[in-house]
Design a protein around this motif. Structure first.
Motif, PDB file in Angstrom:
ATOM      1  N   SER A   1      40.640  46.115  39.102  1.00 55.52           N
ATOM      2  CA  SER A   1      41.013  46.980  40.330  1.00 55.52           C
ATOM      3  C   SER A   1      41.972  47.977  39.735  1.00 55.52           C
ATOM      4  N   SER A   2      42.075  48.950  40.138  1.00 52.41           N
ATOM      5  CA  SER A   2      43.080  49.934  39.968  1.00 52.41           C
ATOM      6  C   SER A   2      43.679  50.643  41.212  1.00 52.41           C
ATOM      7  N   SER A   3      44.657  51.609  41.063  1.00 58.47           N
ATOM      8  CA  SER A   3      45.104  52.300  42.133  1.00 58.47           C
ATOM      9  C   SER A   3      44.349  52.999  43.124  1.00 58.47           C
ATOM     10  N   SER A   4      42.896  53.215  42.523  1.00 56.53           N
ATOM     11  CA  SER A   4      41.847  53.960  43.182  1.00 56.53           C
ATOM     12  C   SER A   4      40.805  53.500  43.331  1.00 56.53           C
ATOM     13  N   ALA A   5      40.427  52.409  42.786  1.00 57.67           N
ATOM     14  CA  ALA A   5      38.876  51.551  42.830  1.00 57.67           C
ATOM     15  C   ALA A   5      39.029  50.041  42.734  1.00 57.67           C
ATOM     16  N   VAL A   6      38.130  49.559  43.340  1.00 57.24           N
ATOM     17  CA  VAL A   6      37.985  48.110  43.127  1.00 57.24           C
ATOM     18  C   VAL A   6      36.560  47.986  42.730  1.00 57.24           C
ATOM     19  N   SER A   7      36.141  47.070  41.753  1.00 57.87           N
ATOM     20  CA  SER A   7      34.869  46.912  41.337  1.00 57.87           C
ATOM     21  C   SER A   7      34.510  45.523  41.044  1.00 57.87           C
TER      22      SER A   7
ATOM     23  N   MET B   1      46.997  44.989  44.220  1.00 54.23           N
ATOM     24  CA  MET B   1      46.795  43.616  43.660  1.00 54.23           C
ATOM     25  C   MET B   1      45.540  42.914  44.412  1.00 54.23           C
ATOM     26  N   HIS B   2      45.038  42.014  43.471  1.00 57.85           N
ATOM     27  CA  HIS B   2      43.701  41.455  44.239  1.00 57.85           C
ATOM     28  C   HIS B   2      44.159  40.053  43.847  1.00 57.85           C
ATOM     29  N   CYS B   3      43.398  39.024  44.626  1.00 59.77           N
ATOM     30  CA  CYS B   3      43.300  37.652  44.496  1.00 59.77           C
ATOM     31  C   CYS B   3      41.781  36.879  44.952  1.00 59.77           C
ATOM     32  N   TRP B   4      41.665  35.930  44.364  1.00 64.53           N
ATOM     33  CA  TRP B   4      40.230  35.179  44.460  1.00 64.53           C
ATOM     34  C   TRP B   4      40.575  34.262  45.679  1.00 64.53           C
ATOM     35  N   THR B   5      39.437  33.877  46.578  1.00 59.22           N
ATOM     36  CA  THR B   5      39.603  32.800  47.267  1.00 59.22           C
ATOM     37  C   THR B   5      38.434  31.615  46.649  1.00 59.22           C
ATOM     38  N   PRO B   6      38.529  30.448  47.528  1.00 57.34           N
ATOM     39  CA  PRO B   6      37.381  29.584  47.107  1.00 57.34           C
ATOM     40  C   PRO B   6      36.099  29.692  47.416  1.00 57.34           C
ATOM     41  N   SER B   7      35.925  30.431  48.491  1.00 54.85           N
ATOM     42  CA  SER B   7      34.613  30.902  49.078  1.00 54.85           C
ATOM     43  C   SER B   7      34.143  32.312  48.361  1.00 54.85           C
TER      44      SER B   7
ATOM     45  N   ASN C   1      53.537  45.847  51.258  1.00 54.53           N
ATOM     46  CA  ASN C   1      53.328  46.894  50.407  1.00 54.53           C
ATOM     47  C   ASN C   1      53.229  46.050  49.140  1.00 54.53           C
ATOM     48  N   PRO C   2      52.277  45.256  49.072  1.00 57.47           N
ATOM     49  CA  PRO C   2      52.722  44.347  47.765  1.00 57.47           C
ATOM     50  C   PRO C   2      52.441  44.827  46.294  1.00 57.47           C
ATOM     51  N   LEU C   3      53.253  44.174  45.615  1.00 54.16           N
ATOM     52  CA  LEU C   3      52.814  44.208  44.304  1.00 54.16           C
ATOM     53  C   LEU C   3      52.211  43.401  43.509  1.00 54.16           C
ATOM     54  N   THR C   4      52.278  42.185  44.099  1.00 50.57           N
ATOM     55  CA  THR C   4      51.457  41.039  43.736  1.00 50.57           C
ATOM     56  C   THR C   4      51.273  39.920  44.791  1.00 50.57           C
TER      57      THR C   4
END
Length: 1685
Positions: free
Chosen positions: A193-199, A278-284, A325-328
């Motif tokens: 991820s970046s400030s403009s895209a998520v792949s 920022m992003h994070c994974w889930t168990p699903s 406005n999450p930084l993390t």
């Protein structure tokens, strides 16, 4: 300071050979003396600028400078791992494997992987990256490491770090990634991820081959809504334009044919999307993504569906806080933890698409990183400043501050006075911290709340000095290391403090500012840090070095400053007496605080190269310098003899530093070691005599701009090194040091401490007793205040000295003292100046009264000629500046004028001008035209020649065709009629195109249209371009033709104006002769008719008066009276002119025009009375009267002739100007028509240009599709090859798998054969044991850990599989034990059995592994086939689009836009029913239609003739029938007329009209009588109105009376009504009714019925009349009508 600049060359007297021999000997002895010395890193203090990672459940790590710092959370113990190649880049950890990976930041960086806690290097990964790795990430399971690099590769690589190989990599140019992570539940998935895209990246594996597959997530808009984007490559929603051709995608319109056309979007179609943070994974295996705009997204990684989560309820936002406005982000069970710039950590509880928010923790600053420990028992919290907190779930005090970061970068470090174990650090924000040397723990801290620059600790007292940017020096008490305090503050100057340093014995504090002033301050707190004075040096001081030896009575000071304009460095040397604090300090400085040069003994030195640092040696008058431009360290010897001016020093010893970049030199406390630091980050300790390095330590790197400063303790055992940009503080200690070397510095330190012990005790006691020090400070302040008040008794004494710098205070005190001393002398001088001014004023008054010759100029009375000259020079300078500005402004205006004139006037072959009528408001403009260029003419000639050749070729072809078909054409022409032959001849003879097909009226202006191509034949690009060239030539000729007519009219107007002027001369004479008050009409050209007037400035246009010099004014005043006098003398001397004026009135001959002015003089006797006249006088009077009469008659005749002539001239002028106006009116119409024709031609050009543009767009689209097709075909080839390779690998692997399965079956089947030599009972028992498998005991995890970890049991890895296999083999050992052998079985058979069973188990394990790998390879092949099908589908789409585009292109080339002229009123449509849909219409030539019409006309005439013959018989029958019917109808009509005549009403008025011959006169008489009657009636009516008004007044009064009466009656009536109602009730109760009431009610009902029936009958009658009229209309509509043929 000496004024001269003398330069002395210092030379050495010893020979070069002796020096070289001595230096070689010293070098050899020094190397032997210092052999074996080395330094080691004790600890490193730095705060994390990157994310902190967990290595295991109790250890964290983070990079700082050249080191990776590990911290144990239980013991708080730090461990350091140094990167040997410079600064550490990015860091990643693998908790299951307990390894740490980090990269360096050199060219072609390397990734190092170390195991923890042994910190041994496992492997080193070398890739193809040129600059830097930006992200590293380990997968949870497996030996996989992902690395990402930004510029220039933008490459993602997947490593097998155990095997040290790259499994796969993929470059994605322009994709800058800020976060990268593996899916904790599936290592095959990654998110970037970046400030403009998520792949989302998927790792596909086929045996040993790995493949990346990228999918981009479509983010919602900023407001959270989803944008439905159209397909850019193959848009299906484009509307078809039936008029202007096909509508193409925007990329084709932009002319893009490469890869940029695939993603091209215009600026207006680009909408702002959400910006992920920022992003994070889930168990699903879903993703939670936080955005800057405050939205929280959930992404399904399988379908890439994006869901914007909504708040379940409103959450109160803290003051100044931003909710989301999450930084993390950090995932936890049933939700996430998020933090942002507001410093608050929020807990999000997520259920489906809703979430609830709760406040978890609050901090002072923004939280940049959150991470859970592997067991999820602890939460690590990292702030933006670098502070780290540990939150332990379930603990009594859950929040623990692990790292307390300082505010800002560390600017300086310094050791506290000898005997302590602490040191100070200073940050740029003014934070001073007290740290322990042993473990770097912070024991105390103080905030100065100002920007600081330098720090120094006093050797003679427990105090420290801090220099700030605002010019203050803060003095701190460091006795109590837990709470340091500010004990004094000195405001030296407004210039920032740059350097603060103490001498070795702590006598003086030297403070250097940016202005170049060095202040000398008493270092003792007991003396309130008294300021002795200051000395001036060069600006930008680089370093201040001191030498203060115990045996010496002076303190030597060396100041280094640069001379950048000369490429040199200057060193200023001066001394300070050690007894200065004990004597009166005023004797050493002047009144302004400047130290006297006689006491400081200042000397100036220069070196011929630039130095970045220089220090004084303790002995031998040596100076050691670090060269900034060359890597050398030089030593210089100061001359023993005293000198004045500047002395140039030459290096007496040079040694290559082996350090690059600018550096600094430091001297140890005992003066035997020379320490050098540089930008390379290496610390070198050298021998002072030989300059040889005996210790070398790399503590920092050049990527962090090296070492900023270093500090060695007095005993030489502790070294602190501070980095410049990496904000890392390194503590070095001697790892190995010789006993002799250590004893030298220990002895010196011990001696110095003993010498300073007394002073240290005194100052410590002073600092311990705060009351005494405070009283002393108050006493000193009171004394200074009394002194200041006494010094400034004559001036204002209300200045706040705390806000005024010390140097300014001293300046003001000196000025006040000088004013007080010299005030009487100043008053005396002022008095003398006033008296002298009075004397000069008297002299100037006397000078005004003397003669001009004796008169003096005003400048001679000026006593201060120099001041006058200065003012004059200033005035001249200001004038020249203003004059230059005006000249430049005028030059700019002139340049702009020339540009405009050249562009709009000089470049025009025909200048634009207008022409106006004399009497009509008509204005005609010509066409401004530029001259055609040579290229345009060549192109025009080329096109014309080409068109002529084409026409000749066409003629030849026609002649050949006509010669072949001449016979058939003659026969056909003879058979046709004469009219048709004439029409055909006309058609054949017309070679030029008609106007309606030509599309314009250019032929009316003589334009040659024979070379133009028909609009129906413009198909090729070349024909269209040639047509544009010819149309431009036609436009040019039309303008040229009209301009020639305009020029003729312009010349005609010039002639007319000249004629009018000529006639106006005579008209003016006549008007003056007739003495009329008329004005002469004089036509002139206006500015738009002569535009060249705008380029010439007339004198009357200048509003300002001309500047005349004074000498010109005096000259004109002197010359003008003289010229007037000379002219008057010339007139007096002209006798001829005087005689003509006296005798004949100035005229030699009497003209006819003078008759009107002639006067016959009266005789003199007429003054007498008539009775006194004589006969002769009477005769003379009669002659006088006769002459007067004759003169009057002549006057009348001449006046009439003049009036006639005036009228004739005016009429001729009027007629000629009106004729010109008519001609100009026709020219105006011609101008309108020419403009219309030009617009028609330009419209044709625009249509052709549009078609060319559309043709280019179609070509661009076709080229793009071809490029895209070739690209997809290449992809198709690659996918086909990948499928083929995958299928081959699958077949090979499947064969191996089948072989293993077959071997497994063979082992099972051959079991009984192998043991056939034993009894069957044992065979059955052994077979059961052969099928038996041991149970593998899984490691049980703690229940509390599994409950806390949200991801639960994660899938195993290859390492875990190997461990399970090893455990299985161990369990097999238990089964193979001899105790499990059946009784009576031979041990050799048992051993053979165990071997066979172990081989069977191993084979089964291999079969399982192969089966899993086979399934994976099958899936890989299926996905490759799906990719191949997708590429094939895309190729088919491209083919379909190409076919459609070619059809559109062909249709566009055939479907031409034709411009047709239609006459106004020729085509009339009813109700404006215009047809705009022409999809089924075609445009053909008119000649074809006319030929077809002529054939149809002849055939129709023949058919009509036959029909006429056949209808003649029927016509006669029909005529007879119609005549019979006609006669019957006429008979009925006559009968009706007779009846009407009989029944006609013939009134008297009609009879009178018929009988009276003058019926109109009778009517007029009757009208007059009626008007009189009406007048009388009006009078009577007015009278009646007046009477009625009077009557109304009376009636009004009467009505008022009646109203009063009615009111009384109404009151009575109300009472009567009450009585009547009572009676009626009584009657109703009785039930009897009166008979009259019944009769009245019946009558009323009958009347109502009758009225209702009457209304119904009226309505029916109206309906009947309407129906009768409709019947009559219908009958007349169907009635036969006779129409004449």
């Amino acid at each position: 300071m000496s004024q001269g600049r003398e330069r002395d060359e210092v030379t050495t007297t010893t020979s070069a050979t002796a020096t070289a021999t001595a230096s070689a000997t010293a070098t050899a002895s020094a190397s032997a003396h210092y052999s074996g010395a080395s330094l080691s890193v004790r600890w490193v203090q730095g705060f994390p600028s990157q994310n902190v990672h967990f290595v295991n459940d109790q250890t964290i790590c983070y990079p700082s400078g050249n080191y990776v710092i590990f911290i144990n959370l239980e013991t708080k113990k730090k461990t350091v791992l140094q990167c040997i190649n410079g600064i550490v880049g990015v860091v990643a950890t693998n908790v299951p494997g307990e390894v740490v990976a980090f990269s360096d930041r050199r060219l072609k960086p390397v990734i190092y992987i170390y195991s923890f806690p042994s910190l041994t290097r496992r492997t080193k990964l070398k890739g193809d990256i040129l600059l830097d790795y930006t992200l590293l990430c380990f997968s949870y399971c497996g030996t996989y490491l992902a690395s990402y690099s930004s510029l220039p590769e933008f490459e993602l690589a997947l490593w097998n770090w155990e095997a040290n190989i790259i499994l796969c990599k993929k470059s994605n140019p322009g994709m800058d990634v800020s976060q990268m992570s593996f899916n904790p539940m599936n290592w095959h998935q990654m998110c970037l991820s970046s400030s403009s895209a998520v792949s989302v990246w998927t790792i596909e594996r086929s045996n040993q081959e790995h493949h990346f597959r990228i999918r981009l997530v479509k983010l919602p808009l900023e407001d959270g809504s989803v944008l439905n984007e159209t397909d850019v490559l193959f848009p299906t929603s484009l509307q078809k334009d039936l008029i202007y051709g096909p509508v193409l995608p925007l990329s084709a319109i932009a002319g893009l044919v490469g890869e940029e056309a695939e993603t091209f979007r215009p600026k207006d179609d680009i909408y702002p999307l959400l910006h992920p943070t920022m992003h994070c994974w889930t168990p699903s295996s879903d993703l939670y993504v936080g955005c800057e705009e405050g939205h929280l997204l959930m992404i399904n990684t399988e379908t890439l569906k994006v869901t914007v989560l909504q708040k379940a309820e409103d959450f109160p936002v803290p003051d100044g806080g931003q909710l989301i406005n999450p930084l993390t982000l950090a995932y936890q069970k049933d939700g996430i933890l998020a933090s942002g710039i507001d410093g608050v950590i929020y807990s999000f509880i997520i259920k489906e698409t809703k979430y609830q928010v709760k406040t978890f923790l609050e901090f002072d600053g923004p939280v940049t990183h959150l991470v859970f420990s592997p067991s999820y028992k602890m939460l690590l919290i990292q702030t933006d400043k670098g502070s780290v907190y540990i939150y332990t779930f379930g603990a009594e005090s859950p929040l623990d501050k692990l790292l307390d970061a300082c505010d800002g970068k560390v600017q300086a470090v310094s050791f506290i006075s000898p005997g302590t174990k602490h040191f100070l650090t200073l940050t740029s924000s003014g934070e001073v911290s007290v740290l322990s040397i042993e473990d770097c723990n912070c024991t105390g801290r103080i905030f100065l709340k100002t920007q600081a620059t330098s720090l120094a600790c006093c050797p003679s007292s427990p105090s420290a000095a801090v220099g700030t940017v605002d010019g203050h020096v803060y003095f701190l008490n460091t006795m109590d290391v837990e709470s340091p305090q500010v004990i004094h503050k000195a405001f030296l100057s407004q210039s920032p403090v740059k350097i603060v340093t103490y001498d070795q014995r702590g006598i003086f504090l030297l403070v250097g500012t940016e202005e170049g002033n060095i202040f000398v301050i008493d270092s003792r707190p007991s003396k309130s840090f008294q300021i002795f004075g200051y000395t001036e040096t060069g600006k930008d001081i680089l370093q201040i070095s001191t030498v203060s030896v115990v045996e010496s009575d002076v303190v030597e000071v060396l100041v280094l400053s640069p001379l950048p304009e000369m490429g040199r460095s200057r060193m200023e040397y001066f001394t300070l007496p050690a007894m200065l604090p004990q004597v009166v300090p005023e004797n050493f400085s002047d009144e302004r605080g400047r130290l006297k040069d006689d006491f400081t003994h200042k000397y100036l030195y220069e070196v011929e190269h630039t130095l970045s640092s220089a220090v004084l040696g303790f002995a031998g008058s040596k100076i050691y310098g670090f060269c900034s431009q060359v890597p050398y360290i030089c030593s210089y010897t100061m001359p023993v003899k005293e000198h004045t001016g500047i002395c140039v020093l030459k290096p007496s010893q040079k040694m290559q530093s082996k350090q690059y970049g600018a550096g600094r030199v430091y001297m140890s406390s005992h003066g035997l070691w020379l320490m050098t630091i540089a930008k390379c980050g290496i610390l070198c300790i050298r021998d002072m005599f030989t300059l040889e390095t005996f210790v070398r330590c790399r503590s920092h790197s050049h990527q962090g701009r090296g070492i900023q400063n270093m500090k060695m303790s007095m005993d030489g055992q502790h070294i602190l090194v501070n980095g410049k940009d990496d904000n890392t503080l390194v503590y070095l200690r001697w790892k190995r040091l010789g006993a002799n070397i250590a004893s030298e510095i220990f002895e010196h330190c011990h001696q110095l401490v003993l010498n300073l012990s007394k002073t240290m005790e005194i100052e410590s006691e002073y600092l311990v007793s705060p009351g005494d020090s405070q009283n002393a400070q108050e006493d000193d302040a009171a004394d200074s205040q009394i002194k200041m008040s006494s010094d400034s008794s004559e001036e204002e004494a209300d200045i706040d000295h705390k806000t005024i710098p010390w140097i300014q205070q001293k300046m003001e005190e000196a000025i006040k003292k000088e004013v007080r001393i010299f005030s009487p002398r100043r008053k005396e001088i002022k008095r003398g100046i006033k008296e002298l001014a009075k004397i000069i004023a008297v002299m100037m008054e006397e000078n005004e009264k003397v003669d001009v010759i004796a008169k003096l100029e005003e400048q001679e009375f000026c006593l201060d000629a120099d001041e006058l000259e200065r003012l004059h020079d200033e005035c001249e300078e200001e004038l020249s500046k203003i004059r230059k500005d005006v000249e430049m402004h005028n030059l700019a205006k002139s340049y702009l004028t020339e540009l405009i004139k050249e562009e709009c006037w000089n470049s025009m072959a025909v200048k634009g001008r207008a022409l106006k009528c004399f009497h009509i408001p008509y204005v005609v403009d010509n066409f401004p035209m530029k001259e055609r260029t040579e290229e345009e003419l060549q192109e025009l000639n080329k096109v014309k020649q080409q068109k002529k050749i084409e026409i000749e070729c066409l003629k030849l072809r026609k002649e050949i065709v006509e010669a072949q078909s001449a016979a058939t054409l003659v026969k056909k022409h003879h058979e046709e009629e004469d009219e048709e032959e004439e029409d055909e001849e006309k058609v054949v003879k017309s070679t030029s195109l008609p106007n309606y097909l030509l599309g314009s009226l250019s032929t009316d202006f003589g334009a040659d249209t024979s070379l133009l191509t028909s609009q129906l034949e413009l198909h090729s690009r070349e024909e269209k371009i040639n047509q544009i060239v010819l149309l431009k030539d036609i436009i040019y000729n039309i303008k040229k033709t009209f301009n020639s007519e305009f020029e003729a009219a312009y010349k005609q107007k010039e002639i007319e104006i000249a004629r009018v002027k000529e006639k106006n001369v005579r008209i003016a004479e006549i008007i003056s002769d007739l003495e009329l008050e008329e004005t002469v009409w004089q036509p002139v050209f206006e500015d738009n008719e002569k535009p060249e007037r705008a380029l010439v400035v007339e004198d009357d246009e200048i509003s300002f008066k001309k500047y005349i010099a004074p000498w010109q004014k005096s000259k004109s005043e002197f010359v003008t009276p003289y010229d007037l006098e000379r002219l008057q003398q010339a007139r007096i001397s002209d006798a001829r002119q005087r005689g003509l004026m006296d005798m004949m009135g100035g005229v030699l001959e009497v003209k006819k025009e003078d008759i009107l002015r002639m006067v016959i003089p009266q005789p003199a006797f007429m003054a007498k009375a008539d009775a006194l006249w004589s006969e002769d006088e009477r005769k003379q009077f009669k002659e006088y009267e006769k002459k007067v009469k004759e003169l009057n008659e002549e006057r009348d005749k001449y006046r009439k002739s003049l009036e006639a002539e005036l009228k004739k001239l005016q009429n001729s002028i009027q007629e000629s100007t009106q004729n010109f106006d008519e001609h100009l009116k026709r020219l105006f119409e011609r101008r309108v028509k020419a403009e219309m024709v030009i617009n028609q031609e330009e419209l044709k050009i625009n249509n052709i240009v549009f078609s060319l543009l559309l043709d280019e767009e179609l070509s661009s689209r076709e080229q793009f599709l071809n490029n895209y097709l070739s690209k997809k075909q290449e992809e198709k080839t690659k996918t086909s090859e990948a499928i083929q390779k995958a299928r081959e690998d699958l077949d090979v692997f499947k064969e191996h798998h089948d072989n293993l399965v077959a071997e497994d079956k063979i082992l099972d089947r051959s079991f009984k054969k192998e043991f056939s030599d034993i009894s069957g009972h044992y065979v059955d028992v052994l077979y059961k044991l052969f099928k038996r498998r041991p149970r593998v005991h899984k490691q049980k995890t703690q229940t509390d850990v599994t409950s806390l970890v949200p991801y639960g049991d994660r899938p195993g890895s290859a390492k875990l599989n190997r461990e399970n296999f090893a455990q299985l083999m161990k369990s097999m050992d238990e089964l193979d034990n001899i105790n499990n052998m059946p009784e009576g079985l031979d041990p050799s058979v048992w051993e053979h059995f165990c071997t066979a069973r172990r081989a069977k188990v191993e084979n089964e394990y291999k079969v399982k592994q192969k089966a899993a790998c086979l399934l994976e390879m099958t899936t890989f092949l299926r996905k490759r086939m799906e990719d191949d099908d997708a590429v094939q589908h895309e190729i088919e789409r491209v083919f379909h689009e190409l076919v459609r585009l070619q059809e559109e292109k062909v249709r566009f080339q055939v479907n031409l836009t034709v411009q047709i002229l239609l006459k106004q009123g020729q085509v009339e449509l009813e109700n404006f029913q215009l047809i705009l849909e022409y999809s089924d219409a075609i445009l053909i030539n008119k000649n074809i239609i006319e030929d077809l019409n002529s054939v149809i006309r002849t055939q129709g005439q023949k058919k009509v003739a036959s029909m006429i013959e056949s209808k003649e018989v029927h016509k006669g029958i029909y005529q007879i029938e119609w005549e019979h019917k006609k006669m019957e109808m006429e008979m009925e009509d006559l009968n009706q007329k007779a009846w009407d005549i009989q029944m006609l009403f013939f009134s008297r008025d009609r009879q009178k009209y018929l009988n009276e011959p003058n019926y109109e006169n009778v009517v007029a008489i009757q009208i007059g009588i009626m008007e009189q009657t009406i007048g009388v009636i009006d009078k009577n009516h007015k009278k009646n109105v007046e009477n009625c008004k009077k009557l109304l007044k009376k009636l009004g009064k009467y009505s008022n009376q009646k109203d009063v009466a009615n009111y009384t009656l109404s009151c009575n009536l109300r009472e009567e009504l009450v009585a009547v109602s009572e009676r009626q009730d009584i009657c109703n109760v009785i039930g009897s009714k009166l008979t009259c009431e019944k009769i009245a009610k019946e009558r009323y009902d009958n009347l109502m019925k009758q009225q209702k029936l009457t209304n119904i009958s009226k309505q029916q009658a109206e309906q009947i009349s309407i129906l009768q009229a409709e019947v009559e209309r219908l009958r007349m509509k169907t009635f036969p009508a006779l129409v004449p043929m």
